[in-house]
Design an enzyme around this catalytic site. Sequence first.
Site, PDB file in Angstrom:
ATOM      1  N   ALA A   1       0.818  -1.209   0.000  1.00 31.36           N
ATOM      2  CA  ALA A   1       0.000   0.000   0.000  1.00 31.36           C
ATOM      3  C   ALA A   1       0.859   1.270   0.000  1.00 31.36           C
ATOM      4  CB  ALA A   1      -0.961  -0.001   1.183  1.00 31.36           C
ATOM      5  N   THR A   2       2.059   1.206   0.563  1.00 27.29           N
ATOM      6  CA  THR A   2       2.942   2.378   0.551  1.00 27.29           C
ATOM      7  C   THR A   2       3.239   2.776  -0.897  1.00 27.29           C
ATOM      8  OG1 THR A   2       3.964   1.743   2.642  1.00 27.29           O
ATOM      9  CG2 THR A   2       5.212   3.266   1.252  1.00 27.29           C
TER      10      THR A   2
ATOM     11  N   ASN B   1      -5.728   3.669  10.664  1.00 31.39           N
ATOM     12  CA  ASN B   1      -5.003   2.548  11.256  1.00 31.39           C
ATOM     13  C   ASN B   1      -4.767   2.681  12.755  1.00 31.39           C
ATOM     14  OD1 ASN B   1      -3.384   4.601   9.783  1.00 31.39           O
ATOM     15  ND2 ASN B   1      -1.692   3.673  10.880  1.00 31.39           N
TER      16      ASN B   1
ATOM     17  N   GLN C   1      -6.562  -0.588   5.516  1.00 31.96           N
ATOM     18  CA  GLN C   1      -7.192  -1.113   6.736  1.00 31.96           C
ATOM     19  C   GLN C   1      -8.669  -1.420   6.546  1.00 31.96           C
ATOM     20  OE1 GLN C   1      -5.778  -1.948   9.598  1.00 31.96           O
ATOM     21  NE2 GLN C   1      -3.777  -0.999   9.379  1.00 31.96           N
TER      22      GLN C   1
ATOM     23  N   SER D   1      -3.245  -3.477   0.474  1.00 27.54           N
ATOM     24  CA  SER D   1      -2.046  -4.175   0.927  1.00 27.54           C
ATOM     25  C   SER D   1      -2.383  -5.648   1.137  1.00 27.54           C
ATOM     26  CB  SER D   1      -1.575  -3.548   2.248  1.00 27.54           C
ATOM     27  OG  SER D   1      -0.503  -4.295   2.779  1.00 27.54           O
ATOM     28  N   GLY D   2      -1.450  -6.540   0.830  1.00 27.81           N
ATOM     29  CA  GLY D   2      -1.681  -7.972   1.069  1.00 27.81           C
ATOM     30  C   GLY D   2      -1.626  -8.332   2.542  1.00 27.81           C
ATOM     31  N   HIS D   3      -0.627  -7.784   3.250  1.00 25.86           N
ATOM     32  CA  HIS D   3      -0.361  -8.308   4.599  1.00 25.86           C
ATOM     33  C   HIS D   3      -1.266  -7.769   5.702  1.00 25.86           C
ATOM     34  CE1 HIS D   3       1.978  -4.987   6.627  1.00 25.86           C
ATOM     35  NE2 HIS D   3       2.093  -4.571   5.369  1.00 25.86           N
TER      36      HIS D   3
ATOM     37  N   THR E   1       9.237  -7.589 -13.002  1.00 20.61           N
ATOM     38  CA  THR E   1       8.685  -8.941 -13.098  1.00 20.61           C
ATOM     39  C   THR E   1       7.669  -9.169 -11.984  1.00 20.61           C
ATOM     40  OG1 THR E   1      10.734  -9.717 -14.055  1.00 20.61           O
ATOM     41  CG2 THR E   1       9.283 -11.399 -13.098  1.00 20.61           C
TER      42      THR E   1
ATOM     43  N   CYS F   1       4.476   2.193  11.736  1.00 23.80           N
ATOM     44  CA  CYS F   1       5.293   2.964  10.811  1.00 23.80           C
ATOM     45  C   CYS F   1       5.850   4.223  11.434  1.00 23.80           C
ATOM     46  CB  CYS F   1       4.482   3.322   9.576  1.00 23.80           C
ATOM     47  SG  CYS F   1       3.804   1.854   8.830  1.00 23.80           S
TER      48      CYS F   1
HETATM   49  C1  LIG Z   1      -0.091  -0.660   6.599  1.00 24.81           C
HETATM   50  C2  LIG Z   1      -0.670   0.513   5.922  1.00 24.81           C
HETATM   51  C3  LIG Z   1      -0.059   1.071   4.799  1.00 24.81           C
HETATM   52  C4  LIG Z   1       1.235   0.527   4.241  1.00 24.81           C
HETATM   53  O1  LIG Z   1       1.031  -0.724   3.642  1.00 24.81           O
HETATM   54  P1  LIG Z   1       2.274  -1.616   3.207  1.00 24.81           P
HETATM   55  O2  LIG Z   1       1.646  -2.680   2.354  1.00 24.81           O
HETATM   56  O3  LIG Z   1       2.874  -2.141   4.458  1.00 24.81           O
HETATM   57  O4  LIG Z   1       3.195  -0.757   2.422  1.00 24.81           O
HETATM   58  C5  LIG Z   1      -0.639   2.166   4.215  1.00 24.81           C
HETATM   59  N1  LIG Z   1      -1.773   2.685   4.704  1.00 24.81           N
HETATM   60  C6  LIG Z   1      -2.390   2.185   5.766  1.00 24.81           C
HETATM   61  C7  LIG Z   1      -3.662   2.797   6.254  1.00 24.81           C
HETATM   62  C8  LIG Z   1      -1.872   1.073   6.424  1.00 24.81           C
HETATM   63  O5  LIG Z   1      -2.477   0.607   7.507  1.00 24.81           O
END
Ligand SMILES: *Cc1c(COP(=O)(O)O)cnc(C)c1O
Length: 393
Positions: free
Chosen positions: A77-78, A157, A185, A205-207, A245, A331
């Site tokens: 997401a960053t 978040n 989120q 974001s995946g994680h 890739t 972060c």
């Molecule tokens: C965790 C988060 C991000 C960053 O996501 P990453 O996939 O870790 O780069 C950005 N925005 C929000 C609101 C998040 O909670």
Amino acid sequence: MSVDKPVYLDYAATTPTDPAVVEAMLPFLGHEGGFANPASISHAAGRAAHKAVEAARVRIAALVGADAQEIVFTSGATESDNLALKGVMRHLGREGSRLVTSRTEHKAVLDTARALEGEGFRVTRITPDARGRIGVDALREAIGDGAVLVSIMLVNNEIGVIQDLTVLGEVCREKGVLFHVDAAQGAGKLPIDLGALPVDLMSFSGHKLYGPKGIGALYVRRAPQVQLDAMIHGGGHEGGLRSGTLATHQIVGMGRAFEVAGERLAEDAAHSRALTERLYAGLNALGGVEINGPEEGQRVAHVLNLAFDNVISETLLYFLTDVCVSTGSACSSSSRAPSYVLKAIGCSDARARSSLRLSVGRFTTMDEVELAIEHIGAAVTRLREMAPDAVST
Ligand SMILES: *Cc1c(COP(=O)(O)O)cnc(C)c1O
């Protein structure tokens, strides 16, 4: 009751990978796996990898009511936030063009906005109300004349506040500005239908959703087509918007994670709601505990941000060896400054420094919550006895 591993209450920082996701990823690793380059569609192995990537794209799009062609894979997401903001502002390219965002965005948006100011763009930052909500009038005023892009997150978040994308997006449409939403989120936690929402760009974001780390996506609306400049140049992958890739295993994992999230959306939310309600009830019994941000109703189910009177949360963390929680966003946890999100919604420095973010998820159990209440309760009581009235919020 005892556990060997600490109770993990930091799902807003990252989630464990769902076993179904790991299972989906494994066939794409190893020398016998689907390791071929998904861009090598001139041979069968490459075409198999390409097919897996495209199936994942369909799954991700399906969770949010988008078209698969509107999904661009990124590293997280960053990067999606960077691509959306820099991509749009640089494409429009006029020196002095203005970006509108809020003071409670994730650093991925705030630091990008700051970098854009360095390039000569202007930025307006909205202060939300005491619950963290951004109102239509505040947005309309911030857009004024000359803004070209608005970036506001779906779910915060740190405090879990949910913004009303329909009403905010309508203001953007009415003013003729593009609307980007960081939904890292919110995706998989709340229903999202990009077919109906007035949103042009959305970050994922995946994680944060039981997928692997290091993978994300940016939704880029096709009708009407949003124009943006690429940040990473190379082989012209992802429609030229993001070369490199494609990470087949990561993408397949994210696809499976989004699919599972869609199947379990209501169940996951009800589970998180029950856990955070119990957490609040248990901790509120200590007295001198208050919720930061919105109460039930405008808050996502998995995040609870609490202020503890007469407790410094950094010290509390030191005593909480059996519970993983955080004082704010992962972060910005390297900085010792009190949370900028809590400050922006009007908390005093003292209150911000007395606050903890607790976040639960799919694998959190009620037993773990009971244990956390016990441990946090004992630590808070001990700290208050050691230093009564040290902090007054
Ligand atoms: C965790 C988060 C991000 C960053 O996501 P990453 O996939 O870790 O780069 C950005 N925005 C929000 C609101 C998040 O909670």
